[in-house]
Design an enzyme around this catalytic site. Structure first.
Site, PDB file in Angstrom:
ATOM      1  CB  CYS A 135      -1.250   3.219   9.027  1.00 54.16           C
ATOM      2  SG  CYS A 135      -1.723   2.214   7.701  1.00 54.16           S
ATOM      3  CB  CYS A 158      -2.379   6.708   5.966  1.00 59.82           C
ATOM      4  SG  CYS A 158      -1.638   7.192   4.534  1.00 59.82           S
ATOM      5  CB  CYS A 170      -0.879  -0.099   1.211  1.00 54.61           C
ATOM      6  SG  CYS A 170      -2.121   1.431   1.203  1.00 54.61           S
ATOM      7  CB  CYS A 171       3.759   2.414   2.022  1.00 52.08           C
ATOM      8  SG  CYS A 171       3.309   2.606   3.677  1.00 52.08           S
ATOM      9  CB  CYS A 189       6.294   5.196   4.401  1.00 52.12           C
ATOM     10  SG  CYS A 189       7.217   6.608   4.040  1.00 52.12           S
TER      11      CYS A 189
END
Ligand code: SF4
Length: 380
Positions: free
Chosen positions: A209, A206, A123-124, A232
């Site tokens: 997270c 985010c 995702c990062c 990240c």
């Protein structure tokens, strides 16, 4: 007779810069860095997080026309988006660039916005690292707000360091600042704080997270709480993070004439826009004209399925210290995926025809046949 000009390597430039600025204050490092020919075109990258306003204020004083890149992961707190607008307007920043993930990649890889629940690294990579790397393609160096006190992974941070994700240099003017220095600077200059700081968030990323931090905890303890992940991917490459092969392969339809990129997370479209150094499998790694270590991506061709020289080449590159992105291209099949990853390749580029004949589940099964997760934690 022609004059021979020797261009220093990046590590040599970084060492010289750290030496040159060793006794400088943060604002001097920042001001001089914007004009130093050793650093070329410079941008600042800011999360508009808890402490960001200090460095943003400095840049607005030194040169408010400096490009400022803000990564909107589209997962940020609403407070961060509002704060970003407030700070940019108040400081008069004239070249704010909002960076987002490629919409095609986003739709293919994270259509429901829940990839962070299965694989935070992927995702990062999708929402931060890849878009930032694309945006940084226009620059030679970038300014970050990282500081030594922010945790173990940053304890030895210097003013200048090579960017492990590409050929650039990272500039950390606040490397030696303490939390008190930041707080004093913000108070002395009457700068607005991120509203979540008062609610127990000393480090803000985010929304899914980031959680509040208790008194006495590491300031970054609220980031990816409960996971080994600490960075990240923008600042952290090839550390001890573990990736998880997603249980659901990403929906992606290969198109004739377009490359298909095979990664741990599944098939996807090409999203690399930076320079690529193409190497034949018999390339001479000792050739000084190739400048291998500075290449952000090296692509090794595989002319036939039975030609394994590319795997050896990749292994030699990694052993030599190559930290950039390494891609295999051409005749590589699903059975060879574990070998490719073990050799140091990050990804494989195949054509749509092969992708249709060997769909993702074959690659995934092949990857799962070995102690896959451990391998991905390899040290570069
Ligand atoms: S911090 Fe979380 S939501 Fe944001 S990009 Fe990384 S994994 Fe995704």
């Amino acid at each position: 007779m022609a004059q021979v000009v020797t261009i220093p390597t990046r590590p040599a430039r970084v060492a010289a810069l750290n030496n040159r600025y060793r006794h400088h204050a943060a604002i001097r490092v920042l001001g001089d860095a914007l004009r130093d020919p050793d650093l070329g075109r410079v941008a600042m990258v800011s999360s508009f997080g808890a402490d960001s306003v200090a460095l943003l204020h400095m840049i607005s004083v030194v040169d408010r026309n400096t490009p400022v890149l803000f990564i909107d992961t589209q997962m940020l707190f609403p407070e961060t988006l509002a704060y970003q607008q407030e700070v940019a307007a108040r400081l008069g920043l004239t070249d704010l660039r909002i960076i987002r993930a490629n919409p095609t990649s986003l739709a293919a890889t994270d259509p429901d916005g829940d990839l962070h629940k299965r694989d935070t690294d992927a995702c990062c990579d999708l929402r931060k690292t890849a878009p930032l790397n694309r945006a940084l393609g226009d620059f030679d160096s970038w300014i970050t707000g990282r500081k030594r006190f922010q945790g173990e992974t940053r304890a030895t941070l210097e003013f200048f360091e090579p960017d492990p994700a590409g050929p650039r240099i990272k500039i950390n003017p606040l490397a030696h600042w303490t939390a008190r220095d930041v707080a004093d600077y913000i108070a002395n200059n009457d700068l607005p704080r991120h509203p979540l700081v008062a609610k127990g968030y000393p480090s803000i990323g985010c929304a899914p997270c980031t959680s509040p931090v208790a008194e006495g905890e590491d300031p970054r303890a609220g980031r990816w709480r409960g996971q080994e992940k600490t960075e990240c991917g923008i600042h952290f490459v090839n550390g001890k993070m573990q990736r998880i092969v997603p249980s659901q392969p990403a929906a992606f339809v290969p198109e004739d004439g377009l490359p298909v990129i095979v990664r741990d997370t599944g098939f996807g479209p090409e999203d690399w826009t930076g320079p690529i150094l193409d190497l034949a499998p018999d390339a001479d790694l000792d050739d000084p004209n190739l400048h291998l270590m500075d290449a952000p991506m090296i692509r090794v061709s595989f002319p036939s399925f039975s030609d394994g020289r590319g795997f050896t080449l990749a292994r030699r590159l990694r052993v030599a210290g190559y930290k950039g992105r390494l891609r295999a291209q051409g005749h590589v099949i699903a059975d060879q995926f574990p070998m490719a990853r073990r050799s140091g390749f990050d990804e494989i580029e195949i054509d749509a025809d092969l992708a249709r004949r060997q769909p993702w589940d074959l690659w995934q099964r092949s990857a799962g046949s070995l102690s896959y997760l451990n391998r991905l934690g390899r040290k570069a």
